[in-house]
Design a protein around this motif. Structure first.
Motif, PDB file in Angstrom:
ATOM      1  N   ALA A  92       0.833  -1.202   0.000  1.00  0.00           N
ATOM      2  CA  ALA A  92       0.000   0.000   0.000  1.00  0.00           C
ATOM      3  C   ALA A  92       0.871   1.256   0.000  1.00  0.00           C
ATOM      4  N   ALA A  93       1.960   1.239   0.743  1.00  0.00           N
ATOM      5  CA  ALA A  93       2.853   2.397   0.794  1.00  0.00           C
ATOM      6  C   ALA A  93       3.464   2.683  -0.574  1.00  0.00           C
ATOM      7  N   ARG A  94       3.785   1.642  -1.296  1.00  0.00           N
ATOM      8  CA  ARG A  94       4.338   1.841  -2.646  1.00  0.00           C
ATOM      9  C   ARG A  94       3.260   2.374  -3.589  1.00  0.00           C
ATOM     10  N   LEU A  95       2.051   1.804  -3.508  1.00  0.00           N
ATOM     11  CA  LEU A  95       0.957   2.269  -4.358  1.00  0.00           C
ATOM     12  C   LEU A  95       0.634   3.737  -4.085  1.00  0.00           C
ATOM     13  N   GLY A  96       0.629   4.108  -2.806  1.00  0.00           N
ATOM     14  CA  GLY A  96       0.270   5.459  -2.421  1.00  0.00           C
ATOM     15  C   GLY A  96       1.405   6.451  -2.488  1.00  0.00           C
ATOM     16  N   LYS A  97       2.604   5.963  -2.818  1.00  0.00           N
ATOM     17  CA  LYS A  97       3.794   6.813  -2.900  1.00  0.00           C
ATOM     18  C   LYS A  97       4.030   7.567  -1.590  1.00  0.00           C
ATOM     19  N   TYR A  98       3.959   6.814  -0.490  1.00  0.00           N
ATOM     20  CA  TYR A  98       4.203   7.402   0.811  1.00  0.00           C
ATOM     21  C   TYR A  98       5.658   7.838   0.914  1.00  0.00           C
ATOM     22  N   ALA A  99       5.912   8.822   1.744  1.00  0.00           N
ATOM     23  CA  ALA A  99       7.301   9.143   2.069  1.00  0.00           C
ATOM     24  C   ALA A  99       7.921   7.970   2.814  1.00  0.00           C
ATOM     25  N   ALA A 100       7.154   7.383   3.732  1.00  0.00           N
ATOM     26  CA  ALA A 100       7.631   6.220   4.484  1.00  0.00           C
ATOM     27  C   ALA A 100       6.449   5.534   5.145  1.00  0.00           C
ATOM     28  N   VAL A 101       6.646   4.263   5.492  1.00  0.00           N
ATOM     29  CA  VAL A 101       5.722   3.559   6.376  1.00  0.00           C
ATOM     30  C   VAL A 101       6.567   2.833   7.408  1.00  0.00           C
ATOM     31  N   ILE A 102       6.180   3.012   8.668  1.00  0.00           N
ATOM     32  CA  ILE A 102       6.890   2.417   9.792  1.00  0.00           C
ATOM     33  C   ILE A 102       5.921   1.499  10.528  1.00  0.00           C
ATOM     34  N   GLN A 103       6.312   0.243  10.707  1.00  0.00           N
ATOM     35  CA  GLN A 103       5.477  -0.714  11.422  1.00  0.00           C
ATOM     36  C   GLN A 103       6.211  -1.117  12.703  1.00  0.00           C
ATOM     37  N   LEU A 104       5.682  -0.680  13.833  1.00  0.00           N
ATOM     38  CA  LEU A 104       6.369  -0.858  15.114  1.00  0.00           C
ATOM     39  C   LEU A 104       6.241  -2.267  15.674  1.00  0.00           C
ATOM     40  N   ALA A 105       5.214  -3.009  15.233  1.00  0.00           N
ATOM     41  CA  ALA A 105       5.074  -4.444  15.543  1.00  0.00           C
ATOM     42  C   ALA A 105       4.917  -4.747  17.030  1.00  0.00           C
ATOM     43  N   HIS A 106       4.220  -3.893  17.749  1.00  0.00           N
ATOM     44  CA  HIS A 106       3.955  -4.169  19.162  1.00  0.00           C
ATOM     45  C   HIS A 106       2.741  -5.077  19.307  1.00  0.00           C
ATOM     46  N   PRO A 107       2.775  -6.058  20.186  1.00  0.00           N
ATOM     47  CA  PRO A 107       1.553  -6.793  20.519  1.00  0.00           C
ATOM     48  C   PRO A 107       0.525  -5.842  21.123  1.00  0.00           C
ATOM     49  N   SER A 108      -0.735  -6.142  20.937  1.00  0.00           N
ATOM     50  CA  SER A 108      -1.788  -5.254  21.438  1.00  0.00           C
ATOM     51  C   SER A 108      -1.709  -5.055  22.942  1.00  0.00           C
ATOM     52  N   GLN A 109      -1.317  -6.098  23.668  1.00  0.00           N
ATOM     53  CA  GLN A 109      -1.274  -5.971  25.124  1.00  0.00           C
ATOM     54  C   GLN A 109      -0.225  -4.966  25.586  1.00  0.00           C
ATOM     55  N   VAL A 110       0.818  -4.769  24.797  1.00  0.00           N
ATOM     56  CA  VAL A 110       1.829  -3.758  25.127  1.00  0.00           C
ATOM     57  C   VAL A 110       1.230  -2.366  24.981  1.00  0.00           C
ATOM     58  N   VAL A 111       0.471  -2.166  23.920  1.00  0.00           N
ATOM     59  CA  VAL A 111      -0.152  -0.859  23.675  1.00  0.00           C
ATOM     60  C   VAL A 111      -1.156  -0.526  24.768  1.00  0.00           C
ATOM     61  N   LYS A 112      -1.867  -1.525  25.250  1.00  0.00           N
ATOM     62  CA  LYS A 112      -2.917  -1.311  26.240  1.00  0.00           C
ATOM     63  C   LYS A 112      -2.373  -1.091  27.652  1.00  0.00           C
TER      64      LYS A 112
END
Length: 283
Positions: A92-112
């Motif tokens: 999707a980032a390539r299709l949308g020509k984003y400047a960047a996409v960052i995926q932090l990959a945290h489990p949901s329980q860490v965020v909560k």
């Protein structure tokens, strides 16, 4: 820039250094899951698409492990789904020509976990490096627990910045609860009309969700059209596709402003609007 999760992933489609991509970012989306960016912040993607003076960056906070799955994805493990969803977000980032996409990959329980400061620390570092003018977040009235937790970690990160470094505008966008219930004065209209083919391709990049049993491709197009049509009863449609947002900027101007009070005040204004209309026409 270093991230705490080993699976964290960074893509800069034009292969510039991440620092350069963030430096040219004017519109930034901080989202919970893969595909949330394309649902809630298409306005920013379209605004920046093909522009040298603007750049869009997306950040996905969680790892994508908990998504529902049927069809050809029915027997995929969580680890397999994480890989698939990471790759879809990169596409999707390539299709949308984003400047960047960052995926932090945290489990949901860490965020909560409000006591775990890894998410807010990483988000604050991204915000400092990007210095975006517009930031798209989940809205505090969303009904998805992870979305609300991500919103709170984002707000904490924003409030940790010096006020001179905070964005000009922060918007809370609809994903798992529509915002058509807001009174008109509280609605921020995000015109998603430009490049409809691109909008469809971006949602279509997430086949693990669509083929996996969630027809986001139809649902998002339908909601955007419905928002545009039902915006006003006495005028023709001014846009072909609309996403509603809540202006969250007051929450970063005033660090003492309660999120609960701010959010519930929107419901109070809706209640007052309904009450006034009923009283005006009753016998």
């Amino acid at each position: 820039m270093k991230f705490s999760q080993p699976a964290a992933d960074v893509l800069v489609p034009d292969r510039r250094p991440l620092a350069a991509a963030l430096a040219r970012t004017t519109h930034l989306c901080l989202a919970a899951h893969q595909d949330d960016i394309e649902i809630m912040a298409y306005h920013g993607i379209a605004t920046c698409h093909g522009r040298k003076d603007r750049g869009f960056t997306g950040v996905v906070v969680t790892d994508g492990a908990g998504s529902p799955r049927t069809g050809r994805f029915a027997n995929y493990t969580d680890e397999q789904m994480k890989t698939v969803r990471r790759d879809e977000q990169r596409r999707a980032a390539r299709l949308g020509k984003y400047a960047a996409v960052i995926q932090l990959a945290h489990p949901s329980q860490v965020v909560k976990d409000a006591k775990d400061d890894r998410v807010r620390t990483e988000l604050a570092a991204i915000l400092r490096a990007a210095a975006a003018e517009v930031v798209y977040l989940h809205n505090p009235a969303d009904k998805h627990d992870t979305h609300v937790a991500v919103f709170l970690r984002c707000l904490e990160a924003l409030r940790s910045l010096p006020k001179s470094r905070r964005p000009k505008q922060v918007l809370g966008c609809e994903v798992w609860r529509n915002l058509d219930w807001l009174v008109d004065a509280d609605k921020v209209l995000l015109d998603d009309s430009p490049r409809p083919a691109l909008a469809a391709k971006l949602i279509g990049a997430f086949q693990s969700q669509i083929a996996g049993g969630k027809r986001y491709d139809r649902a998002i197009a339908g909601r955007r059209l419905a928002n545009a049509t039902f915006h006003t009863s006495h005028a023709t449609d001014a846009a072909q596709a609309v996403t509603w947002a809540m202006d969250l900027t007051p929450l970063i101007h005033d660090d003492q402003l309660s999120v609960e009070q701010f959010t519930l005040a929107h419901l109070d204004r809706l209640r007052a609007d309904i009450t006034a209309r009923l009283r005006h026409f009753k016998i």
